[in-house]
Design a protein around this motif. Structure first.
Motif, short mmCIF file in Angstrom:
data_model
loop_
_atom_site.label_atom_id
_atom_site.label_comp_id
_atom_site.label_asym_id
_atom_site.label_seq_id
_atom_site.Cartn_x
_atom_site.Cartn_y
_atom_site.Cartn_z
N GLY A 49 0.79 -1.22 0.00
CA GLY A 49 0.00 0.00 0.00
C GLY A 49 0.82 1.26 0.00
N THR A 50 1.90 1.30 0.81
CA THR A 50 2.69 2.51 0.90
C THR A 50 3.44 2.78 -0.40
N ARG A 51 3.72 1.72 -1.17
CA ARG A 51 4.48 1.89 -2.40
C ARG A 51 3.59 2.25 -3.58
N ARG A 52 2.36 1.73 -3.59
CA ARG A 52 1.53 1.85 -4.79
C ARG A 52 0.28 2.70 -4.59
N ARG A 53 -0.07 2.99 -3.36
CA ARG A 53 -1.33 3.67 -3.12
C ARG A 53 -1.35 5.05 -3.78
N PRO A 54 -2.40 5.36 -4.56
CA PRO A 54 -2.49 6.67 -5.20
C PRO A 54 -2.60 7.77 -4.14
N ALA A 55 -2.28 8.97 -4.52
CA ALA A 55 -2.41 10.10 -3.60
C ALA A 55 -3.86 10.25 -3.19
N PRO A 56 -4.13 10.58 -1.92
CA PRO A 56 -5.51 10.75 -1.46
C PRO A 56 -6.24 11.80 -2.28
N GLU A 57 -7.50 11.56 -2.55
CA GLU A 57 -8.30 12.54 -3.27
C GLU A 57 -8.66 13.69 -2.33
N ARG A 58 -8.87 14.86 -2.91
CA ARG A 58 -9.31 16.00 -2.12
C ARG A 58 -10.14 16.92 -3.01
N ALA A 59 -11.05 17.62 -2.38
CA ALA A 59 -11.84 18.62 -3.09
C ALA A 59 -11.05 19.91 -3.13
N GLY A 60 -10.82 20.45 -4.31
CA GLY A 60 -10.04 21.67 -4.47
C GLY A 60 -10.78 22.91 -3.99
N ASP A 61 -10.06 24.01 -3.90
CA ASP A 61 -10.65 25.25 -3.39
C ASP A 61 -11.81 25.73 -4.27
N THR A 62 -11.64 25.67 -5.59
CA THR A 62 -12.72 26.14 -6.46
C THR A 62 -13.94 25.24 -6.36
N THR A 63 -13.72 23.94 -6.15
CA THR A 63 -14.84 23.02 -5.97
C THR A 63 -15.59 23.33 -4.69
N ARG A 64 -14.87 23.67 -3.63
CA ARG A 64 -15.50 24.03 -2.37
C ARG A 64 -16.27 25.35 -2.50
N GLN A 65 -15.75 26.25 -3.30
CA GLN A 65 -16.48 27.50 -3.54
C GLN A 65 -17.81 27.22 -4.24
N LEU A 66 -17.77 26.33 -5.23
CA LEU A 66 -19.00 25.95 -5.93
C LEU A 66 -19.97 25.27 -4.98
N GLN A 97 -13.07 1.49 -14.82
CA GLN A 97 -12.19 2.60 -15.14
C GLN A 97 -10.91 2.57 -14.32
N HIS A 98 -10.96 1.97 -13.12
CA HIS A 98 -9.79 1.93 -12.22
C HIS A 98 -9.58 0.50 -11.73
N PRO A 99 -9.27 -0.43 -12.62
CA PRO A 99 -9.17 -1.85 -12.24
C PRO A 99 -8.02 -2.15 -11.29
N ASP A 100 -7.04 -1.26 -11.17
CA ASP A 100 -5.88 -1.51 -10.33
C ASP A 100 -5.89 -0.71 -9.04
N ASP A 101 -7.03 -0.17 -8.67
CA ASP A 101 -7.13 0.62 -7.43
C ASP A 101 -7.36 -0.34 -6.26
N PRO A 102 -6.36 -0.53 -5.38
CA PRO A 102 -6.50 -1.51 -4.30
C PRO A 102 -7.58 -1.14 -3.29
N ARG A 103 -7.79 0.16 -3.04
CA ARG A 103 -8.81 0.55 -2.07
C ARG A 103 -10.21 0.32 -2.63
N LEU A 104 -10.36 0.49 -3.92
CA LEU A 104 -11.64 0.19 -4.55
C LEU A 104 -11.92 -1.30 -4.49
N ALA A 105 -10.89 -2.11 -4.77
CA ALA A 105 -11.05 -3.57 -4.68
C ALA A 105 -11.39 -3.99 -3.25
N ALA A 106 -10.76 -3.34 -2.28
CA ALA A 106 -11.04 -3.68 -0.87
C ALA A 106 -12.47 -3.33 -0.49
#
Length: 254
Positions: free
Chosen positions: A47-64, A146-155
């Motif tokens: 997980g520490t080697r392959r895990r994608p960066a955590p998603e986050r809502a950007g500032d403009t998205t929060r403004q919307l 769309q994301h077949p190699d996402d380990p957290r999605l598989a979990a």
């Protein structure tokens, strides 16, 4: 950085690829605790080697999000994790949860998990829960493609398959569904029954993120209920601020 491939996870866990594939697809429901533990350890090992960066809502998205005002709105990521919500989004969909929980990447609520495993959410969709459940599964299967190699999605899919026979049955149907507008009959514990339209808007220039907004037809009882819920949410927020102030004052040195 690429995610953990299905064959890699199966190999690390010491199970056959075909067996793991059937398990992921909900076609094998008799996995032992030892197998599930092995799969969890294999995911953590890389997980520490392959895990994608955590998603986050950007500032403009929060403004919307804030611009929607009293219209309930939430920002969802590629796995249907709640990345952010406005005050009414929290009040409508998950008032029983900490309003700040989307800001904690490892604690974020997931809409698929809530629909199948959270009693409050199941009661919220009331009469239309089967429809909502199938829509959620269809969206999740689309994400898996769309994301077949996402380990957290598989979990997530593995956990839902193990804990919810209803999810396992729907997942095995292999239905993919992309929906941008859906109408649900809902029952909120504060204001009662409503019929709401849930519309999905893609977040510009951010792959996999979307905003879901709830609205009601003007002049209906559902619109009145939403307005009442907004007032109740404001009153609740004022009480929380006052309570926090009293707590802080009580703890201040005299």
């Amino acid at each position: 950085m690429p995610g953990l491939r299905r064959d890699e996870l199966a190999q690390l866990a010491g199970v056959g690829l075909s067996y793991y594939t059937r398990l992921e697809q909900g076609l094998s429901l008799n996995a032992s605790p030892e197998v599930l533990d092995a799969l969890a350890r294999a995911s953590r090992r890389t997980g520490t080697r392959r895990r994608p960066a955590p998603e986050r809502a950007g500032d403009t998205t929060r403004q919307l999000l804030a611009a929607f005002g009293d219209a309930p709105a939430v920002v969802l990521g590629r796995r249907s994790d709640v990345l952010a919500w406005n005050r009414m989004g929290h009040t409508l969909f998950a008032g029983h949860l900490d309003p700040h929980i989307p800001d904690q990447p490892d604690q974020r609520p997931n809409t698929a998990w809530l629909v199948f495993l959270d009693a409050h959410t199941r009661d919220l969709y009331a009469e239309d829960w089967p429809k909502k459940a199938r829509d959620v599964v269809g969206k999740l299967r689309l994400a898996a493609g769309q994301h077949p190699d996402d380990p957290r999605l598989a979990a997530l899919i593995g956990e839902l398959t193990m804990k919810s026979p209803e999810f396992a049955g729907m997942w095995s149907e292999h239905r993919v569904r992309r929906w941008d507008l859906a109408t649900y009959r809902m029952h909120h514990p504060v204001v009662g029954r409503m019929q709401l339209n849930l519309q999905t808007l893609n977040v510009p220039q951010v792959d996999g993120q979307r905003i879901v907004v709830a609205t009601a037809e003007a002049g209906t009882g559902s619109a009145a209920a939403l307005s009442l819920l907004a007032q109740a949410g404001i009153a609740s927020g004022v009480r929380s601020v006052r309570q926090a102030g009293r707590t802080e004052a009580a703890g201040s040195p005299r």
